[in-house]
Every structure is written in C-alpha cells, then in structure tokens.
Design an enzyme around this catalytic site. Structure first.
Site, short mmCIF file in Angstrom:
data_model
loop_
_atom_site.label_atom_id
_atom_site.label_comp_id
_atom_site.label_asym_id
_atom_site.label_seq_id
_atom_site.Cartn_x
_atom_site.Cartn_y
_atom_site.Cartn_z
N ARG A 139 -1.46 15.55 2.19
CA ARG A 139 -1.37 15.39 0.75
C ARG A 139 -2.69 15.71 0.06
O ARG A 139 -2.77 15.64 -1.17
CB ARG A 139 -1.00 13.94 0.43
CG ARG A 139 0.45 13.77 0.00
CD ARG A 139 0.63 12.32 -0.35
NE ARG A 139 1.79 12.03 -1.14
CZ ARG A 139 2.95 11.62 -0.65
NH1 ARG A 139 3.14 11.56 0.63
NH2 ARG A 139 3.92 11.28 -1.47
N ARG B 60 16.96 7.13 -8.18
CA ARG B 60 16.81 7.07 -6.72
C ARG B 60 16.78 5.61 -6.26
O ARG B 60 16.04 4.80 -6.81
CB ARG B 60 15.50 7.77 -6.34
CG ARG B 60 15.24 7.79 -4.87
CD ARG B 60 14.35 8.92 -4.51
NE ARG B 60 12.94 8.61 -4.69
CZ ARG B 60 11.97 9.42 -4.28
NH1 ARG B 60 12.24 10.57 -3.71
NH2 ARG B 60 10.72 9.09 -4.48
N ARG C 188 1.85 9.72 -9.95
CA ARG C 188 2.05 10.43 -8.68
C ARG C 188 2.20 11.93 -8.90
O ARG C 188 1.72 12.73 -8.11
CB ARG C 188 3.29 9.88 -7.95
CG ARG C 188 3.05 8.48 -7.42
CD ARG C 188 4.35 7.83 -7.06
NE ARG C 188 4.91 8.39 -5.85
CZ ARG C 188 6.21 8.35 -5.55
NH1 ARG C 188 7.07 7.81 -6.39
NH2 ARG C 188 6.65 8.85 -4.43
N LYS D 188 12.22 15.85 -0.51
CA LYS D 188 11.62 16.01 0.83
C LYS D 188 12.26 15.09 1.87
O LYS D 188 12.61 15.53 2.95
CB LYS D 188 10.11 15.72 0.79
CG LYS D 188 9.29 16.69 0.00
CD LYS D 188 7.81 16.45 0.19
CE LYS D 188 7.33 15.08 -0.27
NZ LYS D 188 7.39 14.84 -1.72
N ARG E 153 12.20 1.68 -5.69
CA ARG E 153 10.82 1.47 -5.27
C ARG E 153 9.92 1.32 -6.51
O ARG E 153 10.13 1.99 -7.50
CB ARG E 153 10.34 2.67 -4.44
CG ARG E 153 10.84 2.62 -3.03
CD ARG E 153 10.74 3.92 -2.28
NE ARG E 153 9.62 4.77 -2.61
CZ ARG E 153 9.47 6.00 -2.11
NH1 ARG E 153 10.37 6.48 -1.26
NH2 ARG E 153 8.45 6.73 -2.43
P1 AMP Z 1 6.33 9.09 -0.06
O1 AMP Z 1 7.40 8.24 0.52
O2 AMP Z 1 6.02 10.31 0.75
O3 AMP Z 1 6.57 9.42 -1.51
O4 AMP Z 1 4.98 8.22 -0.02
C1 AMP Z 1 4.89 6.99 -0.73
C2 AMP Z 1 3.42 6.63 -0.98
O5 AMP Z 1 2.73 6.49 0.27
C3 AMP Z 1 2.62 7.69 -1.73
O6 AMP Z 1 2.80 7.60 -3.14
C4 AMP Z 1 1.20 7.33 -1.30
O7 AMP Z 1 0.76 6.18 -1.96
C5 AMP Z 1 1.40 6.98 0.16
N1 AMP Z 1 1.25 8.16 1.04
C6 AMP Z 1 2.22 8.76 1.79
N2 AMP Z 1 1.73 9.79 2.49
C7 AMP Z 1 0.41 9.85 2.18
C8 AMP Z 1 -0.65 10.71 2.58
N3 AMP Z 1 -0.45 11.74 3.42
N4 AMP Z 1 -1.89 10.48 2.06
C9 AMP Z 1 -2.11 9.45 1.20
N5 AMP Z 1 -1.16 8.61 0.78
C10 AMP Z 1 0.10 8.79 1.27
#
Ligand code: AMP
Length: 212
Positions: A88, A122, A165, A13, A154
């Site tokens: 999400r 990654r 996740r 994404k 990360r």
């Molecule tokens: P990402 O970079 O999109 O994988 O997001 C990293 C982390 O941020 C996720 O694993 C969640 O802990 C948090 N996160 C990101 N977007 C959301 C969302 N829309 N709702 C809740 N937690 C989020």
C-alpha cells in the site's frame, strides 16, 4: 506465482480475490483480514491496530512487513499468492520486490462516486469476515449466509474514514504502480461483479501464459 490486486477501497478487491483464489488455487492473503484478526484477539498490538484502522489510517510499514513476512512463510503460500491490500506504500512495494518476484498486477479502477456508493452499502460478517454488498446481498438482511454470523458496517467504511482512505490511496498507494508498469492489467471495476470477474480471470490467464 505472486499476483497483486490493487485498487481503491470499494473497487471489490476482497470479493474478487476470494473468488479468484477459489478458482485458481492461489492463496488469498488480505493484510486487512490479518490486521482485523489481530485486532479481534484483543492483544495490546490489536488495540493499537484497531484504532489506526477505524480512523482510516495506514499501519506502519515495518510492522506490516513483519506481519506479511510471517504469513508468506506459512507452507500454503508456496502454492502461489493473491495479495489483497499489500503493498500500500512505495516502501512496502520495494521491500516486497526484494523478497519475491511479482508476476502480475491486477489494477481495479473505479471513480470515487462509484466506490463511495458501494462502500456505504457494504456489510461484513463479524464472525467469518465474508463481505456482502449490492452485487452480493445476503439471503437474509443482517445475517451471514455462510455462518449465520452478524453483519456489520466496518467503522472504516463510514463516510469520514472512507474519504480519508481514498485520499491516502491516491497519495500513498497509486505511486506503487510505477514500479510495475510492464505487469499491470487494468480492469474497469465500476461494472457488475460477474463482468469484473471475467476480466480478472482473463488477466490471470494472460499472466500464467506469459509466465510460461
Ligand atoms: P482493507 O481490508 O484492505 O481495506 O484494510 C483495512 C485497513 O487495514 C486499512 O484501511 C489500513 O488501515 C490497514 N491496512 C491493510 N493493509 C495495509 C497495508 N498494506 N499497509 C498499511 N495498512 C494496511
């Protein structure tokens, strides 16, 4: 125009959103990046967010909506938005639908074994957030091409957090797709990045055309 990018972690994404946004002029809003920026600031809120993210959990819906609302209110968001990582959960999707009209949903699909393998390769720049992987390796291992920052894995990309996740994705996030059945364009994200990007470009073009 509001475009959602939905898919499990490791489907690409972030990389797809970054490229599509450069080409299309849509503003890339990644809620993960917004949260990481807050976490990096070292504020009390940032510390709480970092703990949730590192464990692979989800941040509270109301707080997330607040953060997104502030970002959408910034002037550049009027150019149109590519939303990466939001919504999400079903409550987030319903709240988003109350505020804006979603034009298109690009669903990136890939089997668990593909995304797990990708995530374990990654690396992200600690400074500017650029993501590298098998398809997009850095020129020099461990160093960001763009800003020479240090690349790191990360904590939420480490195996236990990834499993959590993925389970959360299927339980909390996939059900949002039922709210957008007519808008979904599925793209097989288990292939090479250039083919995925080509399909995503086409999906966006189809969406613009159907929008008139
Ligand atoms: P990402 O970079 O999109 O994988 O997001 C990293 C982390 O941020 C996720 O694993 C969640 O802990 C948090 N996160 C990101 N977007 C959301 C969302 N829309 N709702 C809740 N937690 C989020």
């Amino acid at each position: 125009m509001i475009v959602l990018l939905v898919g499990p972690q490791g489907a690409g994404k972030g990389t797809v959103a970054e490229r599509l946004s450069k080409e299309s002029g849509l503003v890339h809003i990644s809620t993960g990046d917004l949260l990481r920026a807050e976490a990096k600031s070292g504020s009390d809120l940032g510390k709480k967010l970092a703990a949730i993210m590192e464990a692979g959990g989800l941040v509270d819906d109301n707080l997330m909506l607040d953060i997104l609302e502030k970002r959408l209110a910034q002037p550049d968001a009027k150019m149109g938005v590519l939303l990466d990582g939001f919504p999400r959960t079903v409550p987030q999707a319903k709240a988003l639908n109350d505020r804006v009209i979603v034009d298109c949903v690009i669903q990136l699909t890939a089997p668990d074994e593909v995304v797990i393998a990708r995530i374990s390769n990654r690396w992200q720049c600690r400074n500017c957030g650029t993501i590298y992987g098998v398809d997009v390796p850095p020129k020099t291992a461990g160093i960001c091409d763009k800003c020479q920052g240090e690349l790191y894995q990360r904590k939420d990309d480490q195996p236990d957090a990834v499993k959590k996740r993925l389970a959360t994705y299927y339980k909390e996030t996939e059900p949002i797709l039922a709210l957008y059945t007519d808008l979904i364009k599925k793209v097989d994200a288990s292939r090479k990045l250039d083919v995925i990007l080509q399909d995503c470009r086409q999906a966006l073009a189809d969406c613009r055309n159907s929008d008139g």
